[in-house]
Structure formats: structure tokens, C-alpha cells
Design an enzyme around this catalytic site. Structure first.
Site, PDB file in Angstrom:
ATOM      1  N   ASP A 170       0.822  -1.214   0.000  1.00 47.65           N
ATOM      2  CA  ASP A 170       0.000   0.000   0.000  1.00 47.65           C
ATOM      3  C   ASP A 170       0.855   1.263   0.000  1.00 47.65           C
ATOM      4  OD1 ASP A 170      -1.989  -1.799   0.183  1.00 47.65           O
ATOM      5  OD2 ASP A 170      -2.772  -1.126   2.126  1.00 47.65           O
ATOM      6  N   ASP A 187       0.564   4.462  -2.317  1.00 43.21           N
ATOM      7  CA  ASP A 187       0.341   5.819  -1.806  1.00 43.21           C
ATOM      8  C   ASP A 187       1.362   6.794  -2.384  1.00 43.21           C
ATOM      9  OD1 ASP A 187      -1.770   4.994  -0.272  1.00 43.21           O
ATOM     10  OD2 ASP A 187      -0.637   4.863   1.597  1.00 43.21           O
ATOM     11  N   SER A 208     -13.954   8.375  -0.089  1.00 43.15           N
ATOM     12  CA  SER A 208     -12.690   7.874   0.440  1.00 43.15           C
ATOM     13  C   SER A 208     -12.211   8.854   1.516  1.00 43.15           C
ATOM     14  CB  SER A 208     -11.697   7.784  -0.707  1.00 43.15           C
ATOM     15  OG  SER A 208     -10.520   7.200  -0.245  1.00 43.15           O
ATOM     16  N   LEU A 209     -11.006   8.698   1.967  1.00 43.97           N
ATOM     17  CA  LEU A 209     -10.441   9.636   2.943  1.00 43.97           C
ATOM     18  C   LEU A 209      -9.141  10.186   2.396  1.00 43.97           C
ATOM     19  CD1 LEU A 209     -10.808   7.562   6.243  1.00 43.97           C
ATOM     20  CD2 LEU A 209     -12.096   9.617   5.644  1.00 43.97           C
ATOM     21  N   GLU A 246     -10.504   6.973  15.616  1.00 43.49           N
ATOM     22  CA  GLU A 246     -10.843   5.555  15.453  1.00 43.49           C
ATOM     23  C   GLU A 246      -9.683   4.809  14.791  1.00 43.49           C
ATOM     24  OE1 GLU A 246     -14.373   5.470  13.010  1.00 43.49           O
ATOM     25  OE2 GLU A 246     -15.399   6.940  14.289  1.00 43.49           O
ATOM     26  N   LYS A 261      -8.003   2.760  11.880  1.00 38.01           N
ATOM     27  CA  LYS A 261      -8.268   2.582  10.455  1.00 38.01           C
ATOM     28  C   LYS A 261      -8.003   1.122  10.142  1.00 38.01           C
ATOM     29  CE  LYS A 261      -6.944   4.397   5.898  1.00 38.01           C
ATOM     30  NZ  LYS A 261      -7.794   3.464   5.217  1.00 38.01           N
ATOM     31  N   ASP A 320      -7.700  -2.234   8.171  1.00 40.93           N
ATOM     32  CA  ASP A 320      -7.297  -2.551   6.813  1.00 40.93           C
ATOM     33  C   ASP A 320      -8.194  -3.666   6.271  1.00 40.93           C
ATOM     34  OD1 ASP A 320      -5.877  -2.260   4.587  1.00 40.93           O
ATOM     35  OD2 ASP A 320      -4.048  -3.224   5.312  1.00 40.93           O
ATOM     36  N   GLU A 364     -16.459  -1.557   7.796  1.00 42.96           N
ATOM     37  CA  GLU A 364     -15.354  -2.287   7.182  1.00 42.96           C
ATOM     38  C   GLU A 364     -15.526  -3.787   7.395  1.00 42.96           C
ATOM     39  OE1 GLU A 364     -13.588   0.011   5.822  1.00 42.96           O
ATOM     40  OE2 GLU A 364     -11.676  -0.879   5.255  1.00 42.96           O
ATOM     41  N   TYR A 382     -18.999   2.054  11.315  1.00 42.38           N
ATOM     42  CA  TYR A 382     -18.519   3.373  11.728  1.00 42.38           C
ATOM     43  C   TYR A 382     -19.272   4.541  11.100  1.00 42.38           C
ATOM     44  CZ  TYR A 382     -15.574   2.447   7.580  1.00 42.38           C
ATOM     45  OH  TYR A 382     -15.124   2.102   6.339  1.00 42.38           O
ATOM     46  N   LYS A 421      -1.979   7.874   8.255  1.00 40.68           N
ATOM     47  CA  LYS A 421      -1.381   6.577   7.907  1.00 40.68           C
ATOM     48  C   LYS A 421      -0.111   6.394   8.714  1.00 40.68           C
ATOM     49  CE  LYS A 421      -3.467   4.896   4.017  1.00 40.68           C
ATOM     50  NZ  LYS A 421      -2.955   3.894   3.109  1.00 40.68           N
ATOM     51  N   CYS A 469      31.307 -22.570   4.199  1.00 38.80           N
ATOM     52  CA  CYS A 469      31.174 -21.404   5.062  1.00 38.80           C
ATOM     53  C   CYS A 469      31.895 -20.216   4.425  1.00 38.80           C
ATOM     54  CB  CYS A 469      31.767 -21.711   6.440  1.00 38.80           C
ATOM     55  SG  CYS A 469      31.902 -20.241   7.488  1.00 38.80           S
ATOM     56  N   CYS A 476      35.090 -19.286   6.835  1.00 37.33           N
ATOM     57  CA  CYS A 476      36.271 -20.120   7.086  1.00 37.33           C
ATOM     58  C   CYS A 476      36.493 -21.164   5.996  1.00 37.33           C
ATOM     59  CB  CYS A 476      36.166 -20.800   8.451  1.00 37.33           C
ATOM     60  SG  CYS A 476      34.907 -22.096   8.503  1.00 37.33           S
ATOM     61  N   CYS A 516      27.876 -24.201  10.142  1.00 37.35           N
ATOM     62  CA  CYS A 516      29.313 -24.345   9.947  1.00 37.35           C
ATOM     63  C   CYS A 516      29.796 -25.137  11.154  1.00 37.35           C
ATOM     64  CB  CYS A 516      29.987 -22.977   9.901  1.00 37.35           C
ATOM     65  SG  CYS A 516      31.783 -23.115  10.036  1.00 37.35           S
ATOM     66  N   CYS A 550      36.039 -21.755  13.498  1.00 34.04           N
ATOM     67  CA  CYS A 550      35.588 -20.738  12.535  1.00 34.04           C
ATOM     68  C   CYS A 550      35.647 -19.357  13.201  1.00 34.04           C
ATOM     69  CB  CYS A 550      34.167 -21.046  12.085  1.00 34.04           C
ATOM     70  SG  CYS A 550      33.438 -19.724  11.086  1.00 34.04           S
TER      71      CYS A 550
HETATM   72  S1  IVH Z   1     -14.754   6.699   7.473  1.00 35.88           S
HETATM   73  C1  IVH Z   1     -16.599   9.428   4.441  1.00 35.88           C
HETATM   74  N1  IVH Z   1     -13.668   5.240   9.380  1.00 35.88           N
HETATM   75  O1  IVH Z   1     -10.554   3.558   4.964  1.00 35.88           O
HETATM   76  C2  IVH Z   1     -15.851   8.635   5.422  1.00 35.88           C
HETATM   77  N2  IVH Z   1     -13.158   4.700   7.135  1.00 35.88           N
HETATM   78  O2  IVH Z   1      -8.928   5.068   3.062  1.00 35.88           O
HETATM   79  C3  IVH Z   1     -15.569   7.289   4.951  1.00 35.88           C
HETATM   80  N3  IVH Z   1     -11.688   2.757   6.871  1.00 35.88           N
HETATM   81  O3  IVH Z   1     -13.030   3.925   2.528  1.00 35.88           O
HETATM   82  C4  IVH Z   1     -14.782   6.413   5.759  1.00 35.88           C
HETATM   83  N4  IVH Z   1     -11.472   2.326   9.008  1.00 35.88           N
HETATM   84  O4  IVH Z   1     -12.870   1.678   3.805  1.00 35.88           O
HETATM   85  C5  IVH Z   1     -13.772   5.451   8.060  1.00 35.88           C
HETATM   86  N5  IVH Z   1     -12.802   4.036  11.158  1.00 35.88           N
HETATM   87  C6  IVH Z   1     -12.922   4.233   9.847  1.00 35.88           C
HETATM   88  C7  IVH Z   1     -12.257   3.395   8.905  1.00 35.88           C
HETATM   89  C8  IVH Z   1     -12.395   3.677   7.541  1.00 35.88           C
HETATM   90  C9  IVH Z   1     -11.131   1.933   7.790  1.00 35.88           C
HETATM   91  C10 IVH Z   1     -11.484   2.621   5.421  1.00 35.88           C
HETATM   92  C11 IVH Z   1     -12.725   2.806   4.602  1.00 35.88           C
HETATM   93  C12 IVH Z   1     -12.417   4.002   3.762  1.00 35.88           C
HETATM   94  C13 IVH Z   1     -10.923   3.899   3.660  1.00 35.88           C
HETATM   95  C14 IVH Z   1     -10.299   5.215   3.237  1.00 35.88           C
END
Ligand code: IVH
Length: 675
Positions: A32, A36, A81-82, A114, A116, A118, A172, A224, A313, A407, A410, A425, A430
Site C-alpha cells: 500500500d 500511496d 474515500s479519505l 478511530e 483505520k 485494513d 469495514e 462506523y 497513515k 562457510c 572459514c 558451519c 571458525c
Molecule cells: S470513514 C466518508 N472510518 O478507509 C468517510 N473509514 O482510506 C468514509 N476505513 O473507505 C470512511 N477504518 O474503507 C472510516 N474508522 C474508519 C475506517 C475507515 C477503515 C477505510 C474505509 C475508507 C478507507 C479510506
């Protein structure tokens, strides 16, 4: 250097390829963090020259187009997304923007912090409280219908009534670490493909054509988010929403916290970093959300991500780099360990240029070859390792690597015994083995001889002054002065340090000897049981086996070790040189910590929680479970408790690194504190 527009086009193409691999085929090609990096570079090119932005740029879109093997479902509200930040400064800059937009003092804003997780995002739609359909994120507007599969996930309630109207719960889908290990064990048992990581396993299990397979797998869902929560659930903040979701029967993150102010928010996000390996699921960061929904509405969203939330991250624990060559190192027991020489790369915050490949079988299994692009992993405190090669059809690969027969140090034969995984060895002379033995003998956890590191040990061996660790005790200042870089003063200091090591307790000597399977905990158990080496050397096997903390494997190793002729000779020489070879009993111990309260937090290498406390008590101290103004110091081990650290800092109590614990016990003082 290519023109920025060419570079941007190349980046877009790469990102699209990786999006497809990750989102559609559940089989990412690169870590990842490398992905990124590509996105970051594209965004910065686009920032510098906005004419490079095209509507299909990954910076403008979310995820990848849905797979046509699943029915498309239109999300009722886009699944965004975030945006990411990668360090504290970037996080504070985001919080600054938030507080400026809201025109509020940053220390008054409430944030929900919170983990995050995976995994992969899922939206579950309920009609009148009954599960109607569930879909993956897809491109954010249209997802894939995975309803049948989601119905089999134990932590997804199928009925949350009585509720009127539509409700979308988002969260998630993931595998807990334990469930993932079990899944891969089963896959192995059935001779099926193992999954690379919990995220892939979750994606592969959810996007199954056959729900029976999903049902077999212990997937979890953590909630969440809710679309329009104020209307449906009568809540006006994230904290209240999580509580409500918990009441409705959803799994919510137990460690999520609402905190007030940017400083507390930054600290809580770091807590997730420090504790990432203690959590039951994989996390790749912390998500920070403005808690109050009215403030969120003021901040709004962009086309791809809300302005009111950010992902912090953590430093990546996996990166790709080029494998330069494969070498073999010889340890103090003669074990030959293959390792990778890499083009330097920053992993988990430090530069890595060497990584272990464990043993010959692992190299064969991973099939990594010089010249390959490889994935390097460094999780927590573990030694960096090579995970595998990144396939590249365009690359002409080198021949498969074969384990050397001789080795490298030696020239003696490397032997693989019976069913052992490792090669050794077996030449007792040695020099590489001797070097590692001497360096280990003098190391901090062993006899702690200051000034005798690997380099100095190499010089002593080279000069023929040391052929066995016992020779250290007959070194004279005159011998040492002749060595390069050692003047009269440092030669005398080294002889003095060696002299002082003679008084080290038996437990340290046992560690220093490097007996197979005997670490500091077992060494202490043996030393306190026998008190004198002579007793230990005579002990029958059954007596060794009954000692708590020893067990049959260690007992057999010790029993064999003390009877080997070389060891008998070495121990006689150590004894006649004046090494004490006894363990003082606690009433003979210096009461270095008399009347002092020493709090231990986190794991101290070489000690169990109980043995660390016992060691403090044996020196006249106490070891309470909480920090107060009266605390003498806090010993900070691995994965320490955040609240103890915070309290100690607030009260100005000294924080002492775990590596200093032994000298704290011995002297009652510390050399330096940590911040
Ligand atoms: S909030 C509009 N909360 O991370 C807000 N996302 O990289 C949407 N994810 O798409 C997401 N833990 O799949 C939120 N505590 C958390 C999360 C979380 C994992 C994921 C989620 C999101 C992705 C973004």
C-alpha cells in the site's frame, strides 16, 4: 527526467493498473505504501500544474469500476474515500484548516479518533429495520451486490427494527488476525492458495460467487458510519452514533475515543500507532473525524473525500526495493542464515539495507533472486524480512539462488543435520563463530563489558589474543596498547571493564555463554535454583526439568552443554580467572531501590511482568501498578501503557528505557531518561 505531463500519464496508468489489481482482483502487486507514493507524486504534479488534471485521474475518483461478475447497485449517497496524512505535522496542518474553517479555537474542537482497519468498505441497506441489500464501494457511486455473502457474516445484524424507512450502515469487512491465521492454516491443510494478508483474504471471501464459502470464513464487520444519521437514529455526533450502533448489535471499535482539542487528538492517534500490534485486527492508521455533525456540515466534502475527516497513515511496514545480492552470515552457534542485501529503503520509519531470509527453504519458497524487485517487511521490533518478489514479466531474472556448500568465513563445510531447517558451519575454529560469541559474551544483556563491541572483538581475534571467551580475562594493558585505535587510557579502561565483569551474577554468565534456548528468563531461573555453577553442572536432567521456566527443551540443551569437554575447560578457566559463577540470594543483594516505587509498563526484554516486579522488591523497592507524584521512575518497555506515560510526563516522573532496567537494579540510578 521526463516531462511532467508524460510522468503524470505514466503515474495514472500505473495507479489504474494497481487499482484494478487491488479492488477488482483482490491481489495487489505492491505494498500500500508504494501505491500511496504513486498517488502522492501524481497529486503534487497536479497541484503544480492544474492543467494536468483529467476527469479520470485517480486523484478525482474513488476505487475502481465494479467487477461485472456482480450485480451493480447504486449507492444512496456516494461512498467517499479519505484523504491521508503521513505524519504529525501534516495532521496538525489538517486540524488547522478545520479550525480556521469553523472559526473555532483548535483546543475546543471535539474529534473522534478511530482505528483505520485494513479491510474493505461495505454499505448495508435496511428497509424498515430489515437487511435489504449490501454492496462494496466500487467506484463510490455504484458498488457490487454482495448481499448473499454479507448475510452469512456473523457480526452483521439482519434485523435492527423497529425502524421506519431506509437506513444505510457503513463500515469495514475484515479478518481478525486470529481468524486470518486459522483461515490460512485451513487453506494449507486443503492444499489451497494461502492469502497474502487479512485484507486480501477479506476481499476474496466477500467477493465470492458461492455464499457457502463466505459462510465458512470468520469474517467480521465493524460499523462506523450511517447515511443521514441525524434523521434516522436521532444522533448528532460520531461518539453518540458509535454508541447507538453498538446498542443496535453492531461491532464498533472498542478503542475509538472522542477527545477535545488538537493536542489530545494527535496523542490519541499516536496511541493507535504504538498499540497497532496489540489490536486484534490489522490497522494501517487512525481515522480522525470531527465529532459534531453540525460542524461537519459546515466543512462539507470534496468529490472524493470529506473535509471533516482524515486518515493518519502509520509508517508503512512493507515497501518494495531492489534485491542486490543474497549472502550468508554465520552466528555464534555456527548457524548459517541467508540474508538479503537491498537498495536502502525506509520501512516503518528506519532505513533498511539488510533483511533476513531465515533459511534455505524460505529462499526457495519465496523464490527471490538477485535483481528482483522485492517486498520488505518490518513489523514492530522484528528484524526486517523479505516477504517475496514482485512479479515483473519484463524483467529477465537471474538464476535461482542456491545455498552455498562452504562457510563464507572459514571455507569449512556447511552441514544440514537431519530434519533441521538450518545449515551449520561445524568448524569449531571458525573465526566468524568466535567473533559472534565474544561480542555476545560482552553485550549489555550478558556480561556488559563496555568498550568491547563487534569491532574490538574482531581486532582481538585477528591479533591472536583471543581464541576463546575465557582468554578475555588474561588480556593485559600492554597487549592491547598495540592494537590500532587503542591508546594506553582506553586499553586500561577495557581491562578494567573486563575485571569488573568477573563479579557479574551467575544468571548473566549463563546468558553470556550463549547456551542454545537459554535466554535471560531461563538463565535467571537456573541461577536462582542452583546459586552456583558447580551445582548446575552436576545436576541430573530430571532436576533441570522440574525448574519453573525451564522445561524439557531447555533442560536437555543445558544438560548437554555443561558436559561438553570444551565447555568444561572454558568454565575451569573462567573460575580460575576469578569469575564468581554464583548468584547472590536476595538478602545479599544491594538494596539499591530501598523505599522507592518503580512502575514498570510494557514488556521488559528478559523479564516477565512477575520477575521484573520481584527483582525490584528483592532490592528493597515496590512496584505499584499506577504512577503518582511519589513514583521514583517509570521503566518503559515494549508497547507501554499510554495513560502511565501521560501521567508520568504530567507529574515530571522520570521515564527510563527498558534497556537500563538491569543497571537500575544494580545501581539504583539511570544514565539517561527518555522524552
Ligand atoms: S470513514 C466518508 N472510518 O478507509 C468517510 N473509514 O482510506 C468514509 N476505513 O473507505 C470512511 N477504518 O474503507 C472510516 N474508522 C474508519 C475506517 C475507515 C477503515 C477505510 C474505509 C475508507 C478507507 C479510506
Amino acid at each position: 527526467m521526463s516531462a511532467p505531463s508524460d510522468r503524470a500519464a505514466w503515474l495514472r496508468e500505473q495507479i489504474a493498473r494497481h487499482n484494478d489489481a487491488y479492488f477488482v482482483r483482490d491481489s495487489p502487486l505492491i505494498p500500500d505504501a508504494d501505491y500511496d507514493e504513486l498517488v502522492r507524486e501524481l497529486r503534487s504534479l497536479e497541484r503544480e500544474d492544474p492543467s494536468l488534471v483529467v476527469p479520470t485521474s485517480p486523484s478525482q475518483t474513488v476505487g475502481a469500476a465494479p467487477d461485472t461478475t456482480f450485480q451493480p447497485v447504486a449507492h444512496r449517497a456516494p461512498m467517499l474515500s479519505l484523504d491521508n496524512v503521513f505524519d504529525e505535522a501534516e495532521l496538525r496542518a489538517w486540524a488547522d484548516r478545520v479550525s480556521r474553517s469553523l472559526e473555532l479555537d483548535p483546543e475546543t474542537i471535539a474529534f473522534c479518533v478511530e482505528p483505520k482497519i485494513d479491510g474493505l468498505a461495505l454499505s448495508i441497506h435496511y428497509d424498515d429495520g430489515e437487511l435489504a441489500w449490501a454492496a462494496t464501494r466500487g467506484d463510490g457511486r455504484t458498488g457490487e451486490d454482495v448481499t448473499a455473502n454479507v448475510r452469512t457474516v456473523a457480526t452483521v445484524p439482519t434485523s435492527i427494527g423497529p425502524l421506519v424507512g431506509g437506513l444505510d450502515v457503513r463500515g469495514e469487512v475484515f479478518f481478525a488476525k486470529a481468524a486470518f491465521t486459522e483461515l490460512n492454516r485451513l487453506q494449507r491443510e486443503r492444499a489451497e492458495r494461502e492469502f497474502a494478508n487479512p485484507r486480501n483474504a477479506a476481499a476474496g471471501s466477500l467477493r465470492q460467487k458461492n455464499p457457502a464459502i463466505t459462510a465458512e470464513r470468520a469474517l467480521s464487520f465493524l460499523a462506523y458510519q450511517v447515511v443521514d444519521p441525524a434523521n434516522v437514529l436521532d444522533v448528532t455526533s460520531q461518539g453518540a452514533l458509535l454508541a447507538k450502533l453498538g446498542d443496535l448489535g453492531y461491532l464498533v471499535a472498542a478503542d475509538a475515543r472522542v477527545v477535545i482539542g488538537v493536542n489530545a487528538m494527535v496523542e490519541r492517534s499516536s496511541w493507535f500507532h504504538e498499540h497497532r500490534h496489540d489490536l486484534p485486527f490489522d490497522v494501517d492508521g487512525a481515522v480522525i473525524k470531527v465529532d459534531d455533525f453540525a460542524q461537519r456540515a459546515q466543512l462539507g466534502t470534496t468529490s472524493r473525500a470529506p473535509r471533516w475527516a482524515i486518515a493518519r497513515k502509520f509508517p508503512p511496514e512493507e515497501r518494495t526495493t531492489r534485491l542486490v545480492s543474497i549472502e550468508v552470515s554465520i552466528g555464534r552457534t555456527g548457524r548459517a542464515t541467508p540474508y538479503a542485501v537491498l537498495e536502502p529503503v525506509v520501512v516503518a520509519g528506519s532505513t533498511v539495507s539488510l533483511a533476513t531470509l531465515h533459511n534455505a527453504d524460505q529462499v526457495a519458497l519465496k523464490d527471490v533472486r538477485p535483481g528482483d524487485l522485492v517486498i520488505v517487511r518490518k513489523a514492530g521490533d522484528v528484524i526486517p524480512e523479505v516477504v517475496g518478489a514482485v512479479p515483473d514479466p519484463a524483467l529477465e531474472r537471474a538464476e535461482a539462488w542456491t545455498f552455498p556448500e562452504l562457510c563464507p568465513e572459514c571455507g569449512g563445510p556447511l552441514v544440514r543435520l537431519g530434519d533441521e531447517r538450518d545449515s551449520y558451519c561445524v568448524n569449531p575454529n571458525c573465526p566468524a563463530q568466535l567473533l559472534q560469541q565474544v561480542a555476545h559474551f560482552a553485550s549489555r544483556g550478558a556480561l556488559d563489558i563496555e568498550g568491547l563491541g563487534e569491532q574490538r572483538a574482531a581486532q582481538l581475534i585477528e591479533a591472536g589474543l583471543v581464541r576463546d571467551v575465557a582468554d578475555l580475562f588474561s588480556l593485559r594493558v600492554a597487549d592491547l596498547e598495540a592494537l590500532e585505535g587503542l591508546g594506553a587510557v582506553s586499553a586500561a579502561a577495557l581491562v578494567g571493564a573486563i575485571e569488573r565483569a568477573k563479579a557479574q551474577p551467575l544468571s548473566r554468565v549463563l546468558v553470556a555463554l550463549g547456551i542454545r534456548h537459554v535466554g535471560p528468563v531461563a538463565a535467571r531461573a537456573l541461577a536462582t535454583w542452583f546459586r552456583a555453577y558447580a551445582e548446575l553442572a552436576e545436576a541430573p536432567l530430571v532436576e533441570l526439568e522440574v525448574i519453573e521456566g525451564v522445561g524439557p527443551v531447555i533442560a536437555a540443551s543445558v544438560f548437554q552443554f555443561v558436559r561438553s569437554p570444551e565447555v568444561i575447560e572454558r568454565m575451569e578457566r573462567l573460575a580460575s580467572a576469578g569469575v564468581t559463577l554464583v548468584e547472590p540470594s536476595s538478602d545479599e543483594l544491594d538494596q539499591t531501590l530501598r523505599g522507592r516505587a518503580v512502575v514498570v509498563t510494557g514488556a521488559v526484554p528478559g523479564f516477565t511482568r512477575e520477575s521484573a516486579e520481584a527483582a525490584i522488591v528483592a532490592r528493597g523497592g515496590t512496584s505499584p501498578g499506577t504512577v503518582s507524584a511519589k513514583t521514583y521512575c517509570v521503566v518503559v518497555g515494549d508497547a507501554p501503557g499510554a495513560s502511565k506515560l501521560t501521567k508520568a510526563r504530567a507529574l515530571g516522573v522520570a521515564l527510563v528505557a527498558a534497556e537500563e532496567f538491569e543497571s537500575l537494579l544494580a545501581t539504583g540510578a539511570w544514565r539517561a531518561t527518555i522524552a
